[in-house]
Write a protein that holds these residues in place. Sequence first.
Motif, PDB file in Angstrom:
ATOM      1  N   MET A  10       0.842  -1.202   0.000  1.00  0.00           N
ATOM      2  CA  MET A  10       0.000   0.000   0.000  1.00  0.00           C
ATOM      3  C   MET A  10       0.871   1.242   0.000  1.00  0.00           C
ATOM      4  O   MET A  10       0.573   2.239  -0.655  1.00  0.00           O
ATOM      5  CB  MET A  10      -0.916   0.011   1.216  1.00  0.00           C
ATOM      6  N   ASP A  51       2.085   1.768  -3.364  1.00  0.00           N
ATOM      7  CA  ASP A  51       1.007   1.772  -4.359  1.00  0.00           C
ATOM      8  C   ASP A  51       1.077   3.055  -5.181  1.00  0.00           C
ATOM      9  O   ASP A  51       1.014   4.158  -4.627  1.00  0.00           O
ATOM     10  CB  ASP A  51      -0.339   1.693  -3.614  1.00  0.00           C
ATOM     11  N   PRO A  52       1.227   2.924  -6.507  1.00  0.00           N
ATOM     12  CA  PRO A  52       1.350   4.140  -7.328  1.00  0.00           C
ATOM     13  C   PRO A  52       0.116   5.040  -7.222  1.00  0.00           C
ATOM     14  O   PRO A  52       0.227   6.268  -7.297  1.00  0.00           O
ATOM     15  CB  PRO A  52       1.512   3.594  -8.752  1.00  0.00           C
ATOM     16  N   THR A  53      -1.055   4.443  -7.030  1.00  0.00           N
ATOM     17  CA  THR A  53      -2.272   5.255  -6.905  1.00  0.00           C
ATOM     18  C   THR A  53      -2.188   6.154  -5.676  1.00  0.00           C
ATOM     19  O   THR A  53      -2.542   7.329  -5.716  1.00  0.00           O
ATOM     20  CB  THR A  53      -3.506   4.339  -6.753  1.00  0.00           C
ATOM     21  N   TYR A  82      -9.467   7.018   2.161  1.00  0.00           N
ATOM     22  CA  TYR A  82      -9.459   5.561   2.016  1.00  0.00           C
ATOM     23  C   TYR A  82     -10.153   4.884   3.199  1.00  0.00           C
ATOM     24  O   TYR A  82     -10.920   3.939   3.033  1.00  0.00           O
ATOM     25  CB  TYR A  82      -8.029   5.026   1.871  1.00  0.00           C
ATOM     26  N   LEU A  85     -13.357   2.409   2.892  1.00  0.00           N
ATOM     27  CA  LEU A  85     -13.373   1.028   3.387  1.00  0.00           C
ATOM     28  C   LEU A  85     -14.464   0.837   4.422  1.00  0.00           C
ATOM     29  O   LEU A  85     -15.101  -0.208   4.493  1.00  0.00           O
ATOM     30  CB  LEU A  85     -12.019   0.668   3.994  1.00  0.00           C
ATOM     31  N   ILE A  93     -18.028   0.178   3.030  1.00  0.00           N
ATOM     32  CA  ILE A  93     -18.321  -1.028   2.247  1.00  0.00           C
ATOM     33  C   ILE A  93     -19.337  -1.901   2.965  1.00  0.00           C
ATOM     34  O   ILE A  93     -19.220  -2.144   4.155  1.00  0.00           O
ATOM     35  CB  ILE A  93     -17.018  -1.817   1.983  1.00  0.00           C
ATOM     36  N   SER A  97      -2.983  -1.663  -8.098  1.00  0.00           N
ATOM     37  CA  SER A  97      -3.113  -0.866  -6.868  1.00  0.00           C
ATOM     38  C   SER A  97      -3.859  -1.665  -5.803  1.00  0.00           C
ATOM     39  O   SER A  97      -5.048  -1.933  -5.920  1.00  0.00           O
ATOM     40  CB  SER A  97      -3.858   0.441  -7.144  1.00  0.00           C
ATOM     41  N   LEU A 136      -4.676  -0.703  -2.881  1.00  0.00           N
ATOM     42  CA  LEU A 136      -5.692   0.118  -2.221  1.00  0.00           C
ATOM     43  C   LEU A 136      -6.986   0.147  -3.034  1.00  0.00           C
ATOM     44  O   LEU A 136      -8.079   0.027  -2.481  1.00  0.00           O
ATOM     45  CB  LEU A 136      -5.162   1.541  -2.023  1.00  0.00           C
ATOM     46  N   ASP A 137      -6.831   0.302  -4.358  1.00  0.00           N
ATOM     47  CA  ASP A 137      -8.022   0.308  -5.210  1.00  0.00           C
ATOM     48  C   ASP A 137      -8.762  -1.025  -5.121  1.00  0.00           C
ATOM     49  O   ASP A 137      -9.987  -1.060  -5.043  1.00  0.00           O
ATOM     50  CB  ASP A 137      -7.636   0.590  -6.667  1.00  0.00           C
ATOM     51  N   THR A 153     -10.785  -1.273  -2.002  1.00  0.00           N
ATOM     52  CA  THR A 153     -12.018  -0.477  -1.954  1.00  0.00           C
ATOM     53  C   THR A 153     -13.150  -1.123  -2.762  1.00  0.00           C
ATOM     54  O   THR A 153     -14.290  -0.696  -2.670  1.00  0.00           O
ATOM     55  CB  THR A 153     -11.803   0.969  -2.461  1.00  0.00           C
TER      56      THR A 153
END
Lengths: 582, 99
Positions: free
Chosen positions: A81, A84-86, A113, A117, A120, B50, B52-53, B56
């Motif tokens: 994480m 993570d590029p995002t 984030y 989460l 959800i 990703s 994280l994506d 989610t």
Amino acid sequence: MEIKRGIAVSPGVAIGPALLLDTEWFRIPQRYVEAEQVDAEVVRLREALDAAARETRDTQEAVNAKLGERYGAIFGAHAMMLTDPTLEGEIDGLIREQGFAAEYAVSRVMRRYAKALESINGGHLATRVADIFDLEKRILSCLLGQRREQLADLTESVVVLAHDLTPSETASLDPKRVHAFATEAGGRTSHTAIVAGVLEIPAVVGLGAFATDVSGGDVVIVDGNQGLLIIDPDEETLAQYERTRRNFHRHEARLTELRDLPAVTRDGVRVQLFGNIEFPTECAHCLDRGGEGVGLYRTEFLYLGKKADPTEEEHLEAYMSVLKALGPKRPLVIRTLDLGADKFQAYSGSAHHERNPFLGLRSVRLCLQNLPLFKTQMRAILRASAFGDVRVMFPMISTVLELRQCKMILAEVKEDLEEEGVAFNASLPVGTMIEVPSAAIMAEHLAREVDFFSIGTNDLIQYTLAADRNNEAVAGLYNAGDPAVLRLIDTVVRAAKKNGTTVTVCGEMSGEPLYTLLLLGLGLRQLSVTPHSIPEIKKFIRLASADAAVETAREALRLETARDVNNYLREQTRRICPEVMN
Amino acid sequence: MESSTLRNCFVLTNHQGLHMRPCGAIAATAARFQSSVTVSLPDRQVNAKSILDLMTLGAPKGTELTVEVDGPDAKDALDAMAGVFDRLAKGDFDEKDET
């Protein structure tokens, strides 16, 4: 706009930018960087993310070795994480496009984030929110390094939001900068709440999770009257609260006019109102509001956050500074050390594990097993007694024998001082708290041993109903209006009267107008309350009649449930003064 | 170099669905390839590189996911992704304490 409901612990309304504190006291201010610093800020972010990922991989290896790869994989996922590029893209974007400082941008993105989460369906991922906060903390600690800022150095006015604040953290808040605070955890009578009252800033606790709903710098309203936290209020709400805030100040000002008037009922019964204080500086709060003395001086702060126990001189210095503010004629009731597991877990002297600390070695029990500590405090109290109307009070007495032991030790200390030729008041008044049901039941015998009683309702209620006031699941049982509590108070007051012993109530119950009529009717003529409650209680006493109060108390004692008692008292109180019930 | 789009569907049969560690495994696998890799629900598509994506998405047991790969090594990438979903179906990532 989002409204969270919690427990109001300190009245007033404050509006301001939020300052979020996590458990490690990171400040995450809404900070911006100059255009020419943006590139450097992005580099800082890059380095912090790399460092955080490195740390996490180290953790992964350590966990792999210790618990196995299945568990290490959790930290492997964390490291992914962090790289993570995002994630980097989003944080980077906030820095470049909005000019956010790296810390603020990180906090913003991580909270988004966490929120995603949390929302959800099914909630099976909700526990992952903790993972996100863990990562946020790790990145921030890499960003801030040793430059972690201290709350004490605040330069802007803020509203502090935190999961929880310890009493010492609360005490370190500067009321000039911190206009209010709100916490996710905590209960009405937690020590943090008491300290908030001391600082005289609005406070709401027990709000439940709000960390994902708010970012540093968001405008929030803390409504300490109704126990609300309003995040990102709309214009209408904001305008309404601006009005409330002005009215509240006006109301406070009106109560202050009562300062020099005595607390006398309509039928001429005089009641003495004292203040409960913790820090010497609060003496002024107490006197400003017309307090006639200090009915409870808590001394635990002397032991707080220190490696060594306070010396006799440290005790004396604190007591003398209160006496200086109070003058030689007004009473100062000093309560000896009342360290409880609920209040000062950090206290190293009682670090051994107790399965049931509320029923364990605390307060006067701790003192009786630690005589040098006890005697040091007694010496200082006696020495201070040469300079004013000092009185000593022992907390958490549960048997006659315990009280006699305390008195015996006091006598020994007096002898020592006499031999040393040190001045003190030989007839120093001695009192005991009545806060354990056994003491209330044995009040008649305890009354012969002391000059005064002080009923500590907070603990008396908790021990009588066997309900932890901070445990939300059972907090409903904890109720000052419970008939069992009323009966015990009645027993104590009768026993005191029979023996000519003075009796005061110093728990939170005495500062709640709902119970003033009842306490008057049960025969109490002294109340000790938080300084900010003095004017309101006085105003109410001046409208009440002691004769009618006796009727009210008699009727209340006939009722069977706390709900009936509270409804009845509410009705009676409203009849006398409708506005105090609002 | 030849480029092509390939896709395949996978149903999550493991008890805990797409929780953190399988997301990590998917992202780590996807990142090994040059091709773009996406995972979609009927209403959402995320970058499979990703973690994280992926998280989610919050995909529980029973969800049908579409994996789409596009690029020079698309075939290898899709095979590798199928391997991860295989391990996931076998319960390789589930923990008793992770519900």
